[in-house]
Motif scaffolding. Sequence first.
Motif, PDB file in Angstrom:
ATOM      1  N   GLU A 253       1.029  -1.211  -0.024  1.00 46.42           N
ATOM      2  CA  GLU A 253      -0.029   0.039  -0.149  1.00 46.42           C
ATOM      3  C   GLU A 253       0.988   1.300  -0.075  1.00 46.42           C
ATOM      4  O   GLU A 253       0.436   2.410  -0.145  1.00 46.42           O
ATOM      5  CB  GLU A 253      -0.958   0.005   1.098  1.00 46.42           C
ATOM      6  CG  GLU A 253      -0.156   0.178   2.594  1.00 46.42           C
ATOM      7  CD  GLU A 253       0.257  -0.977   3.291  1.00 46.42           C
ATOM      8  OE1 GLU A 253       0.497  -1.177   4.663  1.00 46.42           O
ATOM      9  OE2 GLU A 253       0.097  -2.185   2.516  1.00 46.42           O
ATOM     10  N   ARG A 254       2.215   1.053   0.169  1.00 45.48           N
ATOM     11  CA  ARG A 254       2.916   2.304   0.234  1.00 45.48           C
ATOM     12  C   ARG A 254       3.792   2.425  -0.973  1.00 45.48           C
ATOM     13  O   ARG A 254       4.804   3.404  -1.218  1.00 45.48           O
ATOM     14  CB  ARG A 254       4.199   2.243   1.353  1.00 45.48           C
ATOM     15  CG  ARG A 254       2.962   2.371   2.800  1.00 45.48           C
ATOM     16  CD  ARG A 254       4.181   2.589   4.155  1.00 45.48           C
ATOM     17  NE  ARG A 254       3.129   2.591   5.164  1.00 45.48           N
ATOM     18  CZ  ARG A 254       2.535   3.541   5.676  1.00 45.48           C
ATOM     19  NH1 ARG A 254       2.649   4.838   5.343  1.00 45.48           N
ATOM     20  NH2 ARG A 254       1.735   3.357   6.955  1.00 45.48           N
ATOM     21  N   ARG A 255       3.782   1.593  -1.952  1.00 47.99           N
ATOM     22  CA  ARG A 255       4.493   1.570  -3.135  1.00 47.99           C
ATOM     23  C   ARG A 255       4.220   2.853  -3.821  1.00 47.99           C
ATOM     24  O   ARG A 255       3.323   3.401  -4.002  1.00 47.99           O
ATOM     25  CB  ARG A 255       4.183   0.478  -4.256  1.00 47.99           C
ATOM     26  CG  ARG A 255       4.705  -0.903  -3.588  1.00 47.99           C
ATOM     27  CD  ARG A 255       4.147  -2.191  -4.588  1.00 47.99           C
ATOM     28  NE  ARG A 255       2.961  -2.325  -4.564  1.00 47.99           N
ATOM     29  CZ  ARG A 255       2.235  -3.289  -5.311  1.00 47.99           C
ATOM     30  NH1 ARG A 255       3.131  -4.194  -5.676  1.00 47.99           N
ATOM     31  NH2 ARG A 255       0.932  -3.316  -5.325  1.00 47.99           N
ATOM     32  N   ILE A 256       5.463   3.475  -4.274  1.00 49.93           N
ATOM     33  CA  ILE A 256       5.453   4.676  -5.008  1.00 49.93           C
ATOM     34  C   ILE A 256       4.510   4.805  -6.431  1.00 49.93           C
ATOM     35  O   ILE A 256       3.860   5.827  -6.848  1.00 49.93           O
ATOM     36  CB  ILE A 256       6.736   5.387  -5.420  1.00 49.93           C
ATOM     37  CG1 ILE A 256       6.798   6.727  -5.734  1.00 49.93           C
ATOM     38  CG2 ILE A 256       7.236   4.770  -6.691  1.00 49.93           C
ATOM     39  CD1 ILE A 256       6.522   7.503  -4.270  1.00 49.93           C
ATOM     40  N   LEU A 257       4.344   3.427  -6.966  1.00 51.56           N
ATOM     41  CA  LEU A 257       3.651   3.575  -8.370  1.00 51.56           C
ATOM     42  C   LEU A 257       2.381   2.619  -7.955  1.00 51.56           C
ATOM     43  O   LEU A 257       2.061   1.728  -7.061  1.00 51.56           O
ATOM     44  CB  LEU A 257       4.417   2.636  -9.248  1.00 51.56           C
ATOM     45  CG  LEU A 257       3.887   2.598 -10.817  1.00 51.56           C
ATOM     46  CD1 LEU A 257       4.209   3.953 -11.368  1.00 51.56           C
ATOM     47  CD2 LEU A 257       4.703   1.654 -11.431  1.00 51.56           C
ATOM     48  N   GLY A 512     -22.169  -8.125  -7.987  1.00 49.86           N
ATOM     49  CA  GLY A 512     -21.768  -8.238  -6.589  1.00 49.86           C
ATOM     50  C   GLY A 512     -20.824  -7.156  -6.189  1.00 49.86           C
ATOM     51  O   GLY A 512     -20.279  -6.499  -7.090  1.00 49.86           O
ATOM     52  N   ALA A 513     -20.611  -7.092  -4.861  1.00 47.72           N
ATOM     53  CA  ALA A 513     -19.904  -6.193  -4.399  1.00 47.72           C
ATOM     54  C   ALA A 513     -18.311  -6.762  -3.884  1.00 47.72           C
ATOM     55  O   ALA A 513     -18.257  -7.833  -3.365  1.00 47.72           O
ATOM     56  CB  ALA A 513     -20.310  -5.437  -3.034  1.00 47.72           C
ATOM     57  N   GLU A 514     -17.242  -6.143  -4.421  1.00 46.72           N
ATOM     58  CA  GLU A 514     -15.890  -6.636  -4.131  1.00 46.72           C
ATOM     59  C   GLU A 514     -15.078  -5.376  -3.447  1.00 46.72           C
ATOM     60  O   GLU A 514     -15.011  -4.478  -4.035  1.00 46.72           O
ATOM     61  CB  GLU A 514     -15.249  -7.072  -5.453  1.00 46.72           C
ATOM     62  CG  GLU A 514     -13.906  -7.527  -5.384  1.00 46.72           C
ATOM     63  CD  GLU A 514     -13.159  -7.759  -6.604  1.00 46.72           C
ATOM     64  OE1 GLU A 514     -12.046  -8.254  -6.625  1.00 46.72           O
ATOM     65  OE2 GLU A 514     -13.716  -7.366  -7.503  1.00 46.72           O
ATOM     66  N   THR A 515     -14.636  -5.581  -2.207  1.00 48.23           N
ATOM     67  CA  THR A 515     -13.907  -4.562  -1.505  1.00 48.23           C
ATOM     68  C   THR A 515     -12.297  -4.646  -2.169  1.00 48.23           C
ATOM     69  O   THR A 515     -11.771  -5.731  -2.012  1.00 48.23           O
ATOM     70  CB  THR A 515     -13.655  -4.754  -0.038  1.00 48.23           C
ATOM     71  OG1 THR A 515     -15.228  -4.861   0.312  1.00 48.23           O
ATOM     72  CG2 THR A 515     -13.091  -3.852   0.433  1.00 48.23           C
ATOM     73  N   GLU A 516     -11.778  -3.359  -2.645  1.00 50.56           N
ATOM     74  CA  GLU A 516     -10.445  -3.467  -2.988  1.00 50.56           C
ATOM     75  C   GLU A 516      -9.794  -2.299  -2.454  1.00 50.56           C
ATOM     76  O   GLU A 516     -10.114  -1.493  -1.882  1.00 50.56           O
ATOM     77  CB  GLU A 516     -10.419  -3.167  -4.493  1.00 50.56           C
ATOM     78  CG  GLU A 516     -10.994  -4.432  -5.436  1.00 50.56           C
ATOM     79  CD  GLU A 516     -10.076  -4.639  -6.455  1.00 50.56           C
ATOM     80  OE1 GLU A 516      -9.244  -3.759  -6.755  1.00 50.56           O
ATOM     81  OE2 GLU A 516     -10.506  -5.568  -7.401  1.00 50.56           O
ATOM     82  N   THR A 517      -8.518  -2.747  -2.152  1.00 49.46           N
ATOM     83  CA  THR A 517      -7.762  -1.809  -1.403  1.00 49.46           C
ATOM     84  C   THR A 517      -6.969  -0.889  -2.386  1.00 49.46           C
ATOM     85  O   THR A 517      -6.023  -1.820  -3.216  1.00 49.46           O
ATOM     86  CB  THR A 517      -6.960  -2.165  -0.484  1.00 49.46           C
ATOM     87  OG1 THR A 517      -7.841  -2.896   0.663  1.00 49.46           O
ATOM     88  CG2 THR A 517      -5.840  -1.347   0.355  1.00 49.46           C
ATOM     89  N   SER A 518      -6.869   0.284  -2.512  1.00 46.34           N
ATOM     90  CA  SER A 518      -6.074   1.034  -3.635  1.00 46.34           C
ATOM     91  C   SER A 518      -4.602   1.126  -3.076  1.00 46.34           C
ATOM     92  O   SER A 518      -4.236   0.767  -1.795  1.00 46.34           O
ATOM     93  CB  SER A 518      -6.603   2.617  -3.590  1.00 46.34           C
ATOM     94  OG  SER A 518      -6.502   3.419  -2.495  1.00 46.34           O
ATOM     95  N   ASP A 519      -3.690   1.471  -3.946  1.00 45.44           N
ATOM     96  CA  ASP A 519      -2.466   1.459  -3.399  1.00 45.44           C
ATOM     97  C   ASP A 519      -2.061   2.578  -2.474  1.00 45.44           C
ATOM     98  O   ASP A 519      -1.032   2.945  -1.806  1.00 45.44           O
ATOM     99  CB  ASP A 519      -1.318   1.787  -4.574  1.00 45.44           C
ATOM    100  CG  ASP A 519      -1.230   0.562  -5.405  1.00 45.44           C
ATOM    101  OD1 ASP A 519      -0.907  -0.477  -4.665  1.00 45.44           O
ATOM    102  OD2 ASP A 519      -1.256   0.571  -6.672  1.00 45.44           O
ATOM    103  N   SER A 520      -2.860   3.680  -2.285  1.00 47.02           N
ATOM    104  CA  SER A 520      -3.062   4.704  -1.234  1.00 47.02           C
ATOM    105  C   SER A 520      -3.341   4.365  -0.013  1.00 47.02           C
ATOM    106  O   SER A 520      -3.481   4.994   1.023  1.00 47.02           O
ATOM    107  CB  SER A 520      -3.721   5.923  -1.819  1.00 47.02           C
ATOM    108  OG  SER A 520      -5.184   5.457  -1.917  1.00 47.02           O
TER     109      SER A 520
END
Length: 532
Positions: A253-257, A512-520
């Motif tokens: 989650e902390r990657r620069i890209l 359907g709902a899918e929870t995703e975590t962004s890179d931020s």
Amino acid sequence: MLGSMFFQVMMAGYDVSNVANIQAALYDDFGKINLLPLVAHGFSGASAATAPISRRLTHIIDSKILMLAMGVLFMVGGIVSATAHSMETIVVGRFIQGISGGPITQLNFAYISHTSGPYTAQVTGLMGMSWSIGLILGPIVGGAFAQNATWRWAFGIVPIIYALTIPFTVLGYPSNIGRDLSKGSVRMELRSFDNIGSILHMASIILLFIAFSYSGTTFAWKSGSSITLFVVWGVTFTAYLVQQATCIRTRPERRILPITLLKQRTAGLVFLCTVCISMAYAGMLYYLPLLYAFTRNLSPIHSAEKVLPFIATVVFGAIFTGTVLPKVQRYAPFYVVGNVLVLLGSVLIAARTTPSTPIGHVIGLSVMAGLGIRMLMQHGQRVLSAALAPSWFSDVSTIRIMGQSLGTSLGLAMMGCLYQNKGYALLREAISSGVSEQDIRETLAGLKSSVSASSDAQQRALIVQAVTKAITLTLYVVVAAAAVGLVGALALKHEKLDFQKGQKENAGAETGAETETSDSGETGEKTNTASV
């Protein structure tokens, strides 16, 4: 507040292209023709090199402080370029503005995402339009200053206009846009910053531009210096990819890209199309005036006037797409048709243009390409904002800024390399012996030289023919970019999006709902829509 932000983004767009028609004036004052490519794409290159870093900083530092700091830095860069007494100083000023221009645009889009609610897509479109207007005005305003006053005003006008927006930022810009206060102190967040990824990202971008800018001109293609530049870039870029893929000294989650976002089919393909269409736009905007200048012996300002139909079509295309896209709701056909128009227009210009080709034919084909360019260039963020959950908005803004900056700077670097190398070979073959390399380089740049000032009509005709051939060969980079963009467009999902609500519309299939975590590090709901 929005009005001042539109002007800020417009100035960032203006700085991308304001040197297109003032390079002759810069050379007359300072010489050093080898540095002109860095002046041309220094702003875009610096913006592409720092865009992912800006994304992370917006989640750590007080947004108002960051906005004001970047604004001051942006104005300082303009002042440095406007008051420069050497070409090196202008390059430094351009890089300073590129470094600060990316965060300014990123923060403005972050403000939109947090304040515009259901109108986010529309306001985002207007913001993109402001950037485009600045990009369009750059060659015209810069050329007018260089011809009627001094080239210094092409740079100096930027800090003056930007300064007028500072009071609005102080009074109206909030402090916590996009900032996650739950993760710890600023010091802790900065300690966990992806420093290795940041350094490798910037090094990969900058080394590639330097390699293209100096190979074949400053360094011979077969020289050890040229080979070393590309080898060092290859090693650095490989290390960057490995570090981001395996999260060396960082967390996902902390990657620069924003790797997680780019791995998604729609986001990755839209990013690819944005890079390609930005390369095409940069090539047409910079090399069409040069083509008109050589084939019709026009001044820079009159050459820029011949590009106005291309520019006007670009504006019309943006308005057309912005109006029709929410009604049609299917974005893939716009990407396909747009790339086809750019491909047809550019390949016909590249394959059929000679010094005797009527200028109206070239203008007509450029209009075709311009319509295709504007159907795509500013609408990627709008598509992704509608296709993805709101938590992705920051990452979407980043890949939009990086796609446009990377496409513009990479396109100019590649085309400049091809033009200088092929043009030199063609001119050397066309003219008599005894002409220095410096004279040939000056001729290719559209500058006054002993070659272009020749009184021999037959030799002048050979020179025009050789340079025209070099320009048309260079435009095949635009053709290649449009072809790659078309492949990407054909791979897009044929789905409907609800641009009014900023979320996907159910295409009739089970959802359907899918929870995703962004890179931020943010989490949001993403509604899956079946492809139609």
